[in-house]
Scaffold this active site. Structure first.
Site, short mmCIF file in Angstrom:
data_model
loop_
_atom_site.label_atom_id
_atom_site.label_comp_id
_atom_site.label_asym_id
_atom_site.label_seq_id
_atom_site.Cartn_x
_atom_site.Cartn_y
_atom_site.Cartn_z
N HIS A 1 91.79 17.78 30.55
CA HIS A 1 92.28 18.70 31.56
C HIS A 1 91.75 20.12 31.34
O HIS A 1 90.84 20.54 32.04
CB HIS A 1 93.81 18.64 31.57
N THR B 1 102.53 28.06 49.06
CA THR B 1 103.21 27.17 48.12
C THR B 1 102.79 27.54 46.70
O THR B 1 101.59 27.73 46.44
CB THR B 1 102.82 25.70 48.40
N GLU C 1 101.16 23.41 39.21
CA GLU C 1 101.46 23.38 37.76
C GLU C 1 102.63 24.31 37.42
O GLU C 1 102.80 24.67 36.25
CB GLU C 1 100.23 23.77 36.95
N HIS D 1 96.32 29.37 32.78
CA HIS D 1 95.78 28.01 32.63
C HIS D 1 94.49 27.92 33.43
O HIS D 1 94.44 28.31 34.60
CB HIS D 1 96.78 26.97 33.14
N GLY E 1 95.84 25.78 45.93
CA GLY E 1 94.79 25.67 46.95
C GLY E 1 93.77 26.79 46.99
O GLY E 1 92.61 26.54 47.24
N ASN F 1 95.65 28.37 37.17
CA ASN F 1 96.85 29.03 37.67
C ASN F 1 97.33 30.06 36.66
O ASN F 1 97.10 29.91 35.46
CB ASN F 1 97.96 28.03 38.06
ZN LIG Z 1 94.52 22.44 35.46
#
Ligand SMILES: [Zn+2]
Length: 214
Positions: free
Chosen positions: A158, A72, A76, A95, A46, A30
């Site tokens: 992550h 939407t 994050e 990110h 998405g 993102n």
């Molecule tokens: Zn992530």
């Protein structure tokens, strides 16, 4: 209606580069940018971030309330809002899950801050934040110890978070950290990576501080 035409185009381009460089897969990653009026333009959840259109982006206010866009906002979003709240000079957040950087994060290893000059000057130290379930309030809590003083943070199990004064700067930091993680991985196959001599490390850190102050 707010448009932010130029920033939308730039953000879509950064997404395309993340995809092209293999720093994201599927719909992960993102990106956001803070506009001149304080509102935030952010990627939707998405979608594949490498193949977005300018109209796919979502506009939110600084508390995350949706202002514009049919989709939407990223799951994050909290992490992005947190970074902007703690770092007023930061205008962009990237990110992603770049493979080599994320491999270090998965192995529970940070990236040493004294190996490559360009990392010392353009990124700084890269700490490893504790694990937090993605998209939850725990993410800002895990980043809390590091976000004030770092431009790149590995997120355990992550991925990677980078901050910048522009989208270009935040993206370049992402690319630099991933390139560094890859070099470090290769170097460790050959032996123990050697640190930059201490006297030059000090000069490089001073250079970073002078660039940060600009
Ligand atoms: Zn992530």
């Amino acid at each position: 209606m707010v448009t932010y035409e130029k920033l939308r185009a730039e953000l879509v381009e950064i997404g395309r580069r993340l995809g092209e460089r293999g720093l994201i897969a599927g719909s992960d990653g993102n990106i956001s940018v803070k506009c001149a009026d304080g509102r935030i333009l952010v990627t939707p959840s998405g979608l594949n971030k490498g193949r977005m259109r300018p109209e796919d982006l979502v506009v939110v206010d600084e508390s995350g309330r949706p202002i514009e866009g049919g989709r939407t906002a990223s799951s994050e979003l909290l992490m992005h809002l947190f970074a902007y709240a703690r770092r007023p000079e930061i205008r962009a957040v990237v990110h992603a899950h770049p493979p080599y950087s994320t491999a270090f994060a998965v192995a529970g290893k940070g990236l040493p801050g004294d190996i490559l000059p360009e990392v010392v000057v353009f990124v700084g130290e890269i700490p490893l934040a504790a694990y937090a379930p993605p998209g939850t309030e725990s993410v800002p809590a895990a980043l809390e110890p590091f976000v004030a003083g770092h431009n790149a943070i590995l997120m355990r199990n992550h991925g990677l978070l980078t901050l910048g004064r522009t989208l270009e700067e935040a993206y370049n930091r992402h690319e630099t950290v991933e390139h560094y993680a890859r070099i470090l991985w290769l170097a460790t196959r050959l032996g123990e990576p050697v640190s930059i001599p201490p006297e030059d490390l000090k000069r490089l850190k001073d250079l970073r501080r002078s660039l940060d102050a600009r």
